[in-house]
Design a protein around this motif. Structure first.
Motif, PDB file in Angstrom:
ATOM      1  N   TYR A   1       0.610  -1.479   0.479  1.00 13.08           N
ATOM      2  CA  TYR A   1      -0.407   0.107  -0.348  1.00 13.08           C
ATOM      3  C   TYR A   1       1.124   0.942   0.117  1.00 13.08           C
ATOM      4  O   TYR A   1       0.519   2.113  -0.298  1.00 13.08           O
ATOM      5  N   ALA A   2       2.062   1.110   0.924  1.00 15.43           N
ATOM      6  CA  ALA A   2       2.762   2.048   0.628  1.00 15.43           C
ATOM      7  C   ALA A   2       3.337   2.871  -0.991  1.00 15.43           C
ATOM      8  O   ALA A   2       3.468   3.389  -1.443  1.00 15.43           O
ATOM      9  N   ARG A   3       4.300   2.168  -1.289  1.00  7.61           N
ATOM     10  CA  ARG A   3       3.989   1.724  -3.638  1.00  7.61           C
ATOM     11  C   ARG A   3       3.383   2.051  -3.695  1.00  7.61           C
ATOM     12  O   ARG A   3       3.228   2.985  -5.258  1.00  7.61           O
ATOM     13  N   ARG A   4       1.652   1.788  -3.577  1.00 13.29           N
ATOM     14  CA  ARG A   4       0.519   2.333  -4.361  1.00 13.29           C
ATOM     15  C   ARG A   4      -0.167   4.305  -4.152  1.00 13.29           C
ATOM     16  O   ARG A   4      -0.035   4.452  -5.234  1.00 13.29           O
ATOM     17  N   THR A   5       0.926   4.254  -3.037  1.00 10.54           N
ATOM     18  CA  THR A   5       0.383   5.115  -2.757  1.00 10.54           C
ATOM     19  C   THR A   5       1.677   6.479  -2.979  1.00 10.54           C
ATOM     20  O   THR A   5       0.569   7.365  -3.481  1.00 10.54           O
ATOM     21  N   LEU A   6       2.204   6.456  -3.339  1.00  6.58           N
ATOM     22  CA  LEU A   6       3.640   7.086  -3.477  1.00  6.58           C
ATOM     23  C   LEU A   6       3.721   7.204  -4.641  1.00  6.58           C
ATOM     24  O   LEU A   6       4.388   7.922  -5.480  1.00  6.58           O
ATOM     25  N   ALA A   7       3.081   6.087  -5.972  1.00 10.29           N
ATOM     26  CA  ALA A   7       3.537   5.691  -6.564  1.00 10.29           C
ATOM     27  C   ALA A   7       3.105   6.828  -7.902  1.00 10.29           C
ATOM     28  O   ALA A   7       3.699   7.784  -8.798  1.00 10.29           O
ATOM     29  N   PRO A   8       2.068   7.603  -7.293  1.00 11.86           N
ATOM     30  CA  PRO A   8       1.225   8.714  -8.257  1.00 11.86           C
ATOM     31  C   PRO A   8       1.838   9.919  -8.037  1.00 11.86           C
ATOM     32  O   PRO A   8       1.882  10.905  -9.138  1.00 11.86           O
ATOM     33  N   LEU A   9       2.023  10.246  -7.155  1.00 17.59           N
ATOM     34  CA  LEU A   9       3.306  11.855  -6.494  1.00 17.59           C
ATOM     35  C   LEU A   9       4.396  11.311  -7.839  1.00 17.59           C
ATOM     36  O   LEU A   9       4.768  12.310  -8.188  1.00 17.59           O
ATOM     37  N   VAL A  10       5.436  10.196  -7.475  1.00 18.41           N
ATOM     38  CA  VAL A  10       6.531  10.021  -8.139  1.00 18.41           C
ATOM     39  C   VAL A  10       6.081  10.310  -9.924  1.00 18.41           C
ATOM     40  O   VAL A  10       6.930  10.973 -10.007  1.00 18.41           O
ATOM     41  N   ILE A  11       5.068   9.491 -10.305  1.00 19.09           N
ATOM     42  CA  ILE A  11       4.992   9.675 -11.528  1.00 19.09           C
ATOM     43  C   ILE A  11       4.258  11.042 -12.009  1.00 19.09           C
ATOM     44  O   ILE A  11       4.960  11.751 -12.912  1.00 19.09           O
ATOM     45  N   ARG A  12       3.605  11.978 -11.292  1.00 17.32           N
ATOM     46  CA  ARG A  12       3.326  13.777 -11.557  1.00 17.32           C
ATOM     47  C   ARG A  12       3.966  14.222 -11.089  1.00 17.32           C
ATOM     48  O   ARG A  12       4.161  15.119 -12.467  1.00 17.32           O
ATOM     49  N   GLY A  13       5.366  13.824 -10.718  1.00 19.80           N
ATOM     50  CA  GLY A  13       6.832  14.890 -10.199  1.00 19.80           C
ATOM     51  C   GLY A  13       7.217  14.891 -11.524  1.00 19.80           C
ATOM     52  O   GLY A  13       8.404  15.444 -11.861  1.00 19.80           O
ATOM     53  N   LEU A  14       7.124  13.370 -12.412  1.00 17.21           N
ATOM     54  CA  LEU A  14       8.847  13.614 -13.433  1.00 17.21           C
ATOM     55  C   LEU A  14       8.171  14.869 -14.542  1.00 17.21           C
ATOM     56  O   LEU A  14       9.368  14.966 -15.280  1.00 17.21           O
ATOM     57  N   LYS A  15       7.139  15.538 -14.111  1.00 11.73           N
ATOM     58  CA  LYS A  15       6.798  16.930 -15.693  1.00 11.73           C
ATOM     59  C   LYS A  15       7.759  18.050 -14.668  1.00 11.73           C
ATOM     60  O   LYS A  15       7.838  19.156 -16.059  1.00 11.73           O
ATOM     61  N   TYR A  16       8.274  18.169 -13.420  1.00  8.64           N
ATOM     62  CA  TYR A  16       8.959  18.788 -13.116  1.00  8.64           C
ATOM     63  C   TYR A  16      10.442  18.901 -13.656  1.00  8.64           C
ATOM     64  O   TYR A  16      11.113  17.644 -13.567  1.00  8.64           O
ATOM     65  N   LYS A  17      11.329  20.160 -14.100  1.00  9.83           N
ATOM     66  CA  LYS A  17      12.756  19.683 -14.526  1.00  9.83           C
ATOM     67  C   LYS A  17      13.012  19.626 -13.268  1.00  9.83           C
ATOM     68  O   LYS A  17      12.986  21.228 -12.709  1.00  9.83           O
ATOM     69  N   PRO A  18      14.103  19.161 -12.392  1.00  7.41           N
ATOM     70  CA  PRO A  18      15.041  19.534 -10.782  1.00  7.41           C
ATOM     71  C   PRO A  18      15.724  20.496 -11.736  1.00  7.41           C
ATOM     72  O   PRO A  18      16.460  20.790 -12.799  1.00  7.41           O
ATOM     73  N   HIS A  19      15.963  21.145 -10.133  1.00  6.44           N
ATOM     74  CA  HIS A  19      16.764  22.294 -10.863  1.00  6.44           C
ATOM     75  C   HIS A  19      17.902  21.772  -9.023  1.00  6.44           C
ATOM     76  O   HIS A  19      18.393  22.808  -8.330  1.00  6.44           O
ATOM     77  N   PHE A  20      18.943  21.266  -9.354  1.00  6.43           N
ATOM     78  CA  PHE A  20      20.039  20.511  -8.832  1.00  6.43           C
ATOM     79  C   PHE A  20      21.343  20.333  -9.891  1.00  6.43           C
ATOM     80  O   PHE A  20      21.024  19.442 -10.664  1.00  6.43           O
TER      81      PHE A  20
END
Length: 280
Positions: free
Chosen positions: A183-202
């Motif tokens: 359930y932890a994986r299923r909970t966190l997966a959408p956040l990580v996948i939607r964050g792929l549209k963010y361009k990291p700045h580091f």
């Protein structure tokens, strides 16, 4: 990330935040690179614990672990600047020194003399990087599957994406193919996948040199996966222990870079054991 994608991302972020299992306070700590969102939980005695997440994970990746940690300690979970999350970057982070300055600013803004730093992957790299430069505010470092000890190749990237998208499978299937809490994986997966549209700045992680590891003057405990995918865990354990008597390493059998999700009870146990000395 455009406005629509940002709205979806933060809707997912807020939905997961509602699963945070203990009372918490949201802090925006001012740093020279912008305000950094930090979530404070617990009121325990002793040196506080600062939790640093892996790439794209945000502070919310600690939600499966924080309840037990906050029973005994004051715990601060950080949204790393330059990544998706609630921190707001106002100045470029262009070097390892900048990253260290940012983390030092966060610790200074939390107004405690010392902290135990607990990091996963890039979060562990951030903690170790600061420790190579200054241990002034660091009581100890727990580095779980740290970056900075090998080159990330295509094979590891493909493995990471495969893991991420398999987390969306139904929980009964996840339970068969992964160890740990599905359930932890299923909970966190959408956040990580939607964050792929963010361009990291580091800036990219650099590989630690022997001299940098020798310079660390605080206790460090490495928790390494046997099937890491980036470095040879046995070689790394032998290397760090030979270089510096303050560095200790353990290898967790049959685990991968997703070690905290595969062995959540072991992860919590190690953190509590290693930061327990000053709570007595």
């Amino acid at each position: 990330m455009d406005q629509k994608a940002q709205e979806k991302y933060f809707a997912t972020y807020d939905a997961i935040l509602r699963k945070w299992p203990v009372p918490s306070e949201e802090l925006d700590v001012e740093t020279r690179f912008g305000p950094t969102r930090v979530r404070r939980s617990g009121t325990g005695r002793g040196t506080p614990v600062v939790l640093l997440h892996g790439v794209m994970g945000t502070s919310l990746s600690w939600y499966p672990f924080v309840a037990e940690l906050a029973e005994r300690h004051t715990v601060y979970a950080v949204d790393t600047i330059g990544e998706p999350g609630r921190s707001v970057q106002t100045r470029p982070v262009q070097s390892g020194q900048d990253q260290a300055d940012w983390l030092a600013d966060v610790l200074a803004g939390l107004s405690h003399e010392k902290f135990h730093l607990v990091g996963i992957s890039r979060g562990a790299w951030l903690a170790l990087d600061l420790a190579t430069r200054s241990g002034d505010r660091i009581s100890s470092v727990i580095a779980i599957e740290p970056g900075g000890f090998g080159t990330i190749g295509l094979r590891f990237v493909l493995w990471s994406f495969g893991q991420m998208f398999r987390w969306l499978l139904p929980a009964p299937i996840l339970r068969r193919i992964f160890s740990g809490d599905p359930y932890a994986r299923r909970t966190l997966a959408p956040l990580v996948i939607r964050g792929l549209k963010y361009k990291p700045h580091f800036p990219p992680q650099y590989v630690f040199t022997d001299d940098e590891l020798r310079a660390i003057d605080v206790p460090v405990h490495f928790v390494l996966a046997e099937r890491n995918g980036v470095f040879d865990a046995r070689e790394l354990a032998a290397r760090v222990e030979a270089l510096n008597p303050r560095l200790r390493a353990e290898i967790v059998p049959k685990t991968t870079h997703a070690l905290p999700l595969e062995e959540p009870e072991l992860t919590i146990s190690r953190i509590l054991t290693l930061v327990a000395d000053d709570t007595r």
